[in-house]
Design an enzyme around this catalytic site. Sequence first.
Site, PDB file in Angstrom:
ATOM      1  N   LYS A  52       0.843  -1.204   0.000  1.00  0.00           N
ATOM      2  CA  LYS A  52       0.000   0.000   0.000  1.00  0.00           C
ATOM      3  C   LYS A  52       0.877   1.253   0.000  1.00  0.00           C
ATOM      4  CE  LYS A  52      -3.769  -2.511   2.139  1.00  0.00           C
ATOM      5  NZ  LYS A  52      -4.491  -2.902   3.359  1.00  0.00           N
ATOM      6  N   GLN A  96      -4.799  -1.849   9.657  1.00  0.00           N
ATOM      7  CA  GLN A  96      -4.605  -3.143   8.991  1.00  0.00           C
ATOM      8  C   GLN A  96      -5.153  -4.275   9.864  1.00  0.00           C
ATOM      9  OE1 GLN A  96      -3.291  -3.562   5.787  1.00  0.00           O
ATOM     10  NE2 GLN A  96      -3.953  -5.672   6.049  1.00  0.00           N
ATOM     11  N   ASP A 119     -11.160   2.432   3.987  1.00  0.00           N
ATOM     12  CA  ASP A 119     -11.377   0.989   3.785  1.00  0.00           C
ATOM     13  C   ASP A 119     -12.861   0.694   3.561  1.00  0.00           C
ATOM     14  OD1 ASP A 119      -9.162  -0.625   3.627  1.00  0.00           O
ATOM     15  OD2 ASP A 119      -8.895  -0.827   5.800  1.00  0.00           O
TER      16      ASP A 119
END
Length: 291
Positions: A52, A96, A119
């Site tokens: 990322k 994460q 997200d």
Amino acid sequence: MQIIDGKEVAANLRKEIAAEVEQWVASGHRRPHLVAILVGNDGASQTYVGHKEKCCGEVGFRSTVLRLPEETTEESLLQEIARLNVDPEVDGFIVQLPLPKHISEQKVIEAIDPKKDVDGFHPVNTGRMISGLPAYLPATPDGILELLKYYKIETSGRHCVVIGRSNIVGRPIANLLSQKGWDCTVTLCHSRTKDLKDVVRSGDIVIAALGKAEFVTADMVKEGAVIVDVGITRVPSNKTKSGWKLLGDVKFDEVAPKCSYITPVPGGVGPMTIISLMKNTLKAARKEIYK
Ligand code: NAP
């Protein structure tokens, strides 16, 4: 049969996003800034966050990784999130997953300001998505939609069978494809579905997201179907240097000859997910979803 090349689509979209970022910066705005919080030392999570970070560099974003130790308490993680929620220099951030067992993922997801939830996991974004309102879409479903769009695959009126009902893949993609514009008739299957083989065989489009290696076999697939394989399972292999390889949820070699389109594993859906995160971060910087 055409193989859907996720790597190629992702590379093209990455270039498009990079061009948009340069325009945004040239018109006097600061670079979009994505922050990733990584708790603990999980190897796979470190790799994902590394990818990322690299992609942020490629599209011209600023990126920051906050590495917190495994023993970080839930309270101090929530404090970090509260700080990022109000930091004007941060457009979007992700935590994460998975998190260490002593931290509630749900609490963490709900602590993120929906405006910065790139997200797309916060219930506000989920609710907006289900209502057909502008929202940050979760990465994997959005990546699948991008692939269908790129290859101009007809969805209207077609029967789409989704296998797997997770919050991050199965349920959102089933919902999105049933919405106006995509117009699929959707069947969402799970481990209690009866006569699964027959149901899958009736699908014009099959999205396999159950996490069981090579589960979908040729006898389960209609001639000419579109197959989207989301599954990723690591299995031992004596043919690779690493000693393992990745398998999808579809038995590729026998299913591919029957299909009109199919996504390989790796190189299909996987490369698209980071692109969706980049899209969401650019939207956050431009305040496109929440004014
Ligand atoms: P998940 O949370 O692991 O859930 C699996 C789903 O599949 C559940 O809804 C389960 O049903 C259903 N299922 C399991 N066995 C089944 C069976 N025999 N028949 C029918 N349904 C069955 O799902 P996930 O997190 O979405 O992950 C699925 C796979 O996609 C994994 O391999 C994961 O690694 C991969 N993945 C890939 C990407 C990517 O970027 N390519 C992104 C995310 C996930 P119940 O609800 O009844 O238990």
